[in-house]
Structure formats: C-alpha cells, structure tokens
Motif scaffolding. Structure first.
Motif, PDB file in Angstrom:
ATOM      1  N   GLU A   1       0.972  -1.205  -0.007  1.00  0.00           N
ATOM      2  CA  GLU A   1      -0.184  -0.031  -0.093  1.00  0.00           C
ATOM      3  C   GLU A   1       0.862   1.377  -0.060  1.00  0.00           C
ATOM      4  O   GLU A   1       2.026   1.310   0.427  1.00  0.00           O
ATOM      5  CB  GLU A   1      -0.843  -0.042   1.185  1.00  0.00           C
ATOM      6  CG  GLU A   1      -2.010  -0.914   1.272  1.00  0.00           C
ATOM      7  CD  GLU A   1      -3.152  -0.849   0.569  1.00  0.00           C
ATOM      8  OE1 GLU A   1      -3.312   0.486   0.112  1.00  0.00           O
ATOM      9  OE2 GLU A   1      -3.626  -1.904  -0.138  1.00  0.00           O
ATOM     10  N   ASN A   2       0.489   2.178  -0.389  1.00  0.00           N
ATOM     11  CA  ASN A   2       1.098   3.618  -0.488  1.00  0.00           C
ATOM     12  C   ASN A   2       0.556   4.776   0.272  1.00  0.00           C
ATOM     13  O   ASN A   2       1.233   5.652   0.319  1.00  0.00           O
ATOM     14  CB  ASN A   2       1.174   3.885  -1.944  1.00  0.00           C
ATOM     15  CG  ASN A   2       0.183   4.793  -2.576  1.00  0.00           C
ATOM     16  OD1 ASN A   2      -0.961   4.285  -2.197  1.00  0.00           O
ATOM     17  ND2 ASN A   2       0.258   5.527  -3.682  1.00  0.00           N
ATOM     18  N   LYS A   3      -0.413   4.259   1.126  1.00  0.00           N
ATOM     19  CA  LYS A   3      -0.787   5.527   2.145  1.00  0.00           C
ATOM     20  C   LYS A   3      -1.104   4.863   3.279  1.00  0.00           C
ATOM     21  O   LYS A   3      -1.716   3.664   3.655  1.00  0.00           O
ATOM     22  CB  LYS A   3      -2.162   6.097   1.497  1.00  0.00           C
ATOM     23  CG  LYS A   3      -2.304   6.567   0.092  1.00  0.00           C
ATOM     24  CD  LYS A   3      -3.045   8.138   0.257  1.00  0.00           C
ATOM     25  CE  LYS A   3      -2.396   8.970  -1.046  1.00  0.00           C
ATOM     26  NZ  LYS A   3      -2.893   8.277  -2.201  1.00  0.00           N
TER      27      LYS A   3
ATOM     28  N   VAL B   1      17.469  -1.758  -1.925  1.00  0.00           N
ATOM     29  CA  VAL B   1      17.120  -0.725  -2.517  1.00  0.00           C
ATOM     30  C   VAL B   1      16.058  -0.760  -3.200  1.00  0.00           C
ATOM     31  O   VAL B   1      15.378  -1.604  -3.642  1.00  0.00           O
ATOM     32  CB  VAL B   1      18.417  -0.081  -3.364  1.00  0.00           C
ATOM     33  CG1 VAL B   1      19.906  -0.069  -2.861  1.00  0.00           C
ATOM     34  CG2 VAL B   1      18.430  -1.389  -4.519  1.00  0.00           C
ATOM     35  N   MET B   2      15.315   0.621  -3.505  1.00  0.00           N
ATOM     36  CA  MET B   2      14.193   0.503  -4.447  1.00  0.00           C
ATOM     37  C   MET B   2      14.319   1.494  -5.466  1.00  0.00           C
ATOM     38  O   MET B   2      14.787   2.625  -4.937  1.00  0.00           O
ATOM     39  CB  MET B   2      13.012   0.607  -3.212  1.00  0.00           C
ATOM     40  CG  MET B   2      11.521   0.850  -4.100  1.00  0.00           C
ATOM     41  SD  MET B   2      11.062   2.362  -4.302  1.00  0.00           S
ATOM     42  CE  MET B   2       9.396   2.326  -4.161  1.00  0.00           C
ATOM     43  N   GLY B   3      13.500   1.383  -6.379  1.00  0.00           N
ATOM     44  CA  GLY B   3      13.529   2.605  -7.427  1.00  0.00           C
ATOM     45  C   GLY B   3      12.284   2.365  -8.380  1.00  0.00           C
ATOM     46  O   GLY B   3      11.886   1.439  -8.381  1.00  0.00           O
TER      47      GLY B   3
ATOM     48  N   GLY C   1      10.195  -2.286 -10.691  1.00  0.00           N
ATOM     49  CA  GLY C   1       9.361  -3.254 -11.591  1.00  0.00           C
ATOM     50  C   GLY C   1       7.777  -2.987 -11.273  1.00  0.00           C
ATOM     51  O   GLY C   1       7.638  -3.287 -10.021  1.00  0.00           O
ATOM     52  N   MET C   2       6.992  -2.481 -11.978  1.00  0.00           N
ATOM     53  CA  MET C   2       5.639  -2.347 -11.716  1.00  0.00           C
ATOM     54  C   MET C   2       5.107  -2.982 -13.007  1.00  0.00           C
ATOM     55  O   MET C   2       5.679  -3.722 -13.780  1.00  0.00           O
ATOM     56  CB  MET C   2       5.175  -0.670 -11.725  1.00  0.00           C
ATOM     57  CG  MET C   2       6.280   0.005 -10.633  1.00  0.00           C
ATOM     58  SD  MET C   2       6.125   1.969 -10.401  1.00  0.00           S
ATOM     59  CE  MET C   2       4.542   2.031 -10.907  1.00  0.00           C
ATOM     60  N   SER C   3       3.660  -2.740 -13.162  1.00  0.00           N
ATOM     61  CA  SER C   3       3.055  -3.461 -14.306  1.00  0.00           C
ATOM     62  C   SER C   3       3.531  -3.212 -15.450  1.00  0.00           C
ATOM     63  O   SER C   3       3.645  -4.137 -16.481  1.00  0.00           O
ATOM     64  CB  SER C   3       1.380  -3.187 -14.262  1.00  0.00           C
ATOM     65  OG  SER C   3       0.802  -3.419 -13.155  1.00  0.00           O
TER      66      SER C   3
ATOM     67  N   VAL D   1       9.350  -7.279  -7.044  1.00  0.00           N
ATOM     68  CA  VAL D   1       8.335  -6.583  -8.333  1.00  0.00           C
ATOM     69  C   VAL D   1       7.041  -6.110  -7.364  1.00  0.00           C
ATOM     70  O   VAL D   1       6.485  -6.771  -6.657  1.00  0.00           O
ATOM     71  CB  VAL D   1       7.998  -7.235  -9.328  1.00  0.00           C
ATOM     72  CG1 VAL D   1       9.179  -7.483 -10.355  1.00  0.00           C
ATOM     73  CG2 VAL D   1       7.254  -8.554  -9.250  1.00  0.00           C
ATOM     74  N   ARG D   2       6.732  -4.837  -7.644  1.00  0.00           N
ATOM     75  CA  ARG D   2       5.450  -4.380  -7.178  1.00  0.00           C
ATOM     76  C   ARG D   2       4.355  -4.229  -8.161  1.00  0.00           C
ATOM     77  O   ARG D   2       4.305  -3.070  -9.208  1.00  0.00           O
ATOM     78  CB  ARG D   2       5.882  -2.991  -6.563  1.00  0.00           C
ATOM     79  CG  ARG D   2       6.894  -2.891  -5.454  1.00  0.00           C
ATOM     80  CD  ARG D   2       7.425  -1.667  -5.013  1.00  0.00           C
ATOM     81  NE  ARG D   2       7.328  -0.578  -6.278  1.00  0.00           N
ATOM     82  CZ  ARG D   2       8.586  -0.252  -6.825  1.00  0.00           C
ATOM     83  NH1 ARG D   2       9.750  -0.794  -6.430  1.00  0.00           N
ATOM     84  NH2 ARG D   2       8.514   0.790  -7.813  1.00  0.00           N
ATOM     85  N   ILE D   3       3.256  -5.024  -8.417  1.00  0.00           N
ATOM     86  CA  ILE D   3       2.493  -4.807  -9.211  1.00  0.00           C
ATOM     87  C   ILE D   3       1.050  -4.860  -8.909  1.00  0.00           C
ATOM     88  O   ILE D   3       0.636  -5.610  -7.944  1.00  0.00           O
ATOM     89  CB  ILE D   3       2.321  -6.393 -10.027  1.00  0.00           C
ATOM     90  CG1 ILE D   3       4.045  -6.848 -10.246  1.00  0.00           C
ATOM     91  CG2 ILE D   3       1.650  -6.530 -11.154  1.00  0.00           C
ATOM     92  CD1 ILE D   3       4.634  -6.065 -11.436  1.00  0.00           C
ATOM     93  N   GLY D   4       0.375  -3.798  -9.371  1.00  0.00           N
ATOM     94  CA  GLY D   4      -1.148  -3.367  -9.066  1.00  0.00           C
ATOM     95  C   GLY D   4      -1.942  -3.693 -10.264  1.00  0.00           C
ATOM     96  O   GLY D   4      -2.660  -4.744 -10.059  1.00  0.00           O
ATOM     97  N   SER D   5      -2.024  -2.844 -10.987  1.00  0.00           N
ATOM     98  CA  SER D   5      -2.947  -3.080 -12.179  1.00  0.00           C
ATOM     99  C   SER D   5      -3.216  -4.236 -13.112  1.00  0.00           C
ATOM    100  O   SER D   5      -4.282  -4.671 -13.298  1.00  0.00           O
ATOM    101  CB  SER D   5      -2.780  -1.818 -13.324  1.00  0.00           C
ATOM    102  OG  SER D   5      -1.795  -1.106 -13.074  1.00  0.00           O
ATOM    103  N   ILE D   6      -2.010  -5.188 -13.216  1.00  0.00           N
ATOM    104  CA  ILE D   6      -2.322  -6.009 -13.922  1.00  0.00           C
ATOM    105  C   ILE D   6      -3.002  -7.270 -13.159  1.00  0.00           C
ATOM    106  O   ILE D   6      -3.671  -8.081 -13.544  1.00  0.00           O
ATOM    107  CB  ILE D   6      -0.873  -6.803 -14.072  1.00  0.00           C
ATOM    108  CG1 ILE D   6      -0.146  -6.026 -15.395  1.00  0.00           C
ATOM    109  CG2 ILE D   6      -0.801  -8.308 -14.568  1.00  0.00           C
ATOM    110  CD1 ILE D   6       1.333  -6.739 -15.609  1.00  0.00           C
TER     111      ILE D   6
HETATM  112  C1  PLP Z   1       1.103   2.040  -7.415  1.00  0.00           C
HETATM  113  C2  PLP Z   1       2.455   1.749  -7.177  1.00  0.00           C
HETATM  114  C3  PLP Z   1       3.098   0.417  -7.986  1.00  0.00           C
HETATM  115  C4  PLP Z   1       2.046  -0.571  -8.801  1.00  0.00           C
HETATM  116  O1  PLP Z   1       1.587   0.075 -10.072  1.00  0.00           O
HETATM  117  P1  PLP Z   1       0.922  -0.591 -11.216  1.00  0.00           P
HETATM  118  O2  PLP Z   1       1.461   0.213 -12.427  1.00  0.00           O
HETATM  119  O3  PLP Z   1      -0.447  -0.688 -11.137  1.00  0.00           O
HETATM  120  O4  PLP Z   1       1.538  -1.832 -11.319  1.00  0.00           O
HETATM  121  C5  PLP Z   1       4.304   0.261  -7.626  1.00  0.00           C
HETATM  122  N1  PLP Z   1       5.335   0.761  -6.992  1.00  0.00           N
HETATM  123  C6  PLP Z   1       4.608   2.034  -6.405  1.00  0.00           C
HETATM  124  C7  PLP Z   1       5.757   2.815  -5.446  1.00  0.00           C
HETATM  125  C8  PLP Z   1       3.166   2.285  -6.307  1.00  0.00           C
HETATM  126  O5  PLP Z   1       3.106   3.696  -5.935  1.00  0.00           O
END
Ligand code: PLP
Length: 223
Positions: free
Chosen positions: A46-48, A151-153, A195-197, A211-216
């Motif tokens: 989560e980001n909040k 690390v994260m980026g 890495g995101m979606s 990897v941090r994946i939401g929308s997929i």
């Molecule tokens: C929202 C978010 C994600 C995921 O994004 P998607 O494009 O939906 O996969 C990953 N990292 C951070 C920091 C985010 O805020």
C-alpha cells in the motif's frame, strides 16, 4: 479471470520463483484483497498510511504488509507495530524516526533505501552521495532498530524500453556499490525492489528481487 486466478497465473507464468511479488492493493477495497488472499498469496503493498492501517485491522493477521509509498516521518508510528518492509526510505531523518519507532515497538524495522533513478523530477529518492554521507556516519552505525535490506527505485513512465532498462541498471549499480562499500558483511542486504505493471519484465531481466504489481492483478485503479 478472478483476482485470485490472476495472481496465481502471474506467479506461475510471469516471474521466476525467486522474485517476490508485492501485490499492490492500493485503492482496492478489503473485499478484493480477501479474494486475492484466496490464491494463497500473502504479500501486499500500500502507498498510504491510513489505508494501510485500515486494511491491516480488517484483514487476516498473517498478511505481510509492505509500505511502498512516500513516507512522512510523523506517520511512521501508525505502521511501526506491524509493517513488514518500508520500501521508500529517502532521508536519514526518516530512517532515524523509523529507528525510534522500532525501539518503542521492540522491533527491528526492515527498510529499503529509495533511489531517484527516473528522469522525472517528481519521483522521490536519494542519490548515491546523499546515501553514502549518512551510511558512513557513526550516528547511522548506532541505529539498532533498523535493518537496511536493499534498494528500491521507480523508472521513468515511458514506452522507451532503453530508458527504463538503463535506469534499472543504474539501480543495480547503486546496489552493488553500497553492498561493496557499506554492507559487505551484511547478508540481509540483498533486495532490489524495482518493476511495476508496465516494466516488470525488464526489471526481472535486470535483477529485481521484488516486483510491485498493481493494475495487472487487480485491474486499473479509479481515483
Ligand atoms: C502504485 C504503485 C505500484 C504499482 O503500480 P502498477 O502500475 O499498478 O503495477 C508500484 N510501486 C509504487 C511505488 C506504486 O505507488
């Protein structure tokens, strides 16, 4: 496909088993996470702060919660009792607050240092010089309630693969330099969260461990 099937499918076909999936459930209701949880997956991001706390309270206590967003120092106290990993540590000041809250909760808080690798001005993060400055300090060495795990980026939001790839390479370079200089004797310094979606394939090729994946997984977000 259901959210639960999406997650199973993603884990099976899209990433190697040694890469950890942080399922980014921000903006999605607890019902959706309960559905996702049916897949057996237990790691969510989560980001909040407020949303993270609400969801933590309502959902199964064996979920591993990751804070992936920008963190304000005055809010660390709300998540310190339960958060598994804070991805976005972008100042020494914040790290010291996390240490203080870790001490209060009798925990050692796992953290990642966020680096600014994108072209966009708006993305948060440290640069190498800033990080080195505090990592070499005596004050840092005394922090007993934080554990820097890597690390994260975030790469630039672009269609240009070469740009994304070079930014991920930069993060890997930073990771290796820090490992060599400050964490050579620290086995727990091993994570690269990138890495995101839209760019996880490149991230995995370049050496992401998370990897941090939401929308997929959850579908597009409506804000
Ligand atoms: C929202 C978010 C994600 C995921 O994004 P998607 O494009 O939906 O996969 C990953 N990292 C951070 C920091 C985010 O805020």
């Amino acid at each position: 496909m259901s959210v639960s099937e999406n997650i199973k499918d993603f884990l099976k076909n899209e990433i190697p088993s040694n890469v950890k999936l942080i399922a980014v459930s921000k903006t999605k209701p607890v019902e959706t996470i309960m559905e996702a949880y049916q897949s057996g997956h237990k790691v969510y991001g989560e980001n909040k702060v407020q949303e993270l706390v609400d969801k933590y309270e309502k959902l199964s206590k064996d979920i591993e919660w990751h804070m992936i967003g920008h963190m304000q120092s005055n809010k660390v106290k709300y998540i310190a009792p339960f958060v598994s990993l804070i991805h976005g540590v972008d100042s020494f000041k914040l790290l010291k607050v996390i240490n203080k809250e870790g001490r209060k909760n009798n925990r050692v808080m796992d953290c990642l240092l966020q680096f600014h690798i994108a072209k966009e001005e708006t993305k948060f993060g440290l640069d190498m010089e800033e990080a080195a400055e505090f990592l070499k300090s005596e004050e840092f060495k005394k922090l007993e309630h934080v554990n820097i795990c890597g690390v994260m980026g975030m790469a630039t939001f672009t269609e240009n693969e070469a740009t994304i790839r070079s930014e991920f390479k930069e993060l890997v370079y930073i990771f290796n330099e820090l490992k060599k200089t400050f964490f050579s004797d620290k086995e727990h310094f091993k994570e690269i969260s990138m890495g995101m979606s839209n760019d996880y394939k490149i991230a995995v090729e370049e050496g992401a461990t998370m990897v941090r994946i939401g929308s997929i997984l959850f579908g597009a977000r409506n804000y």
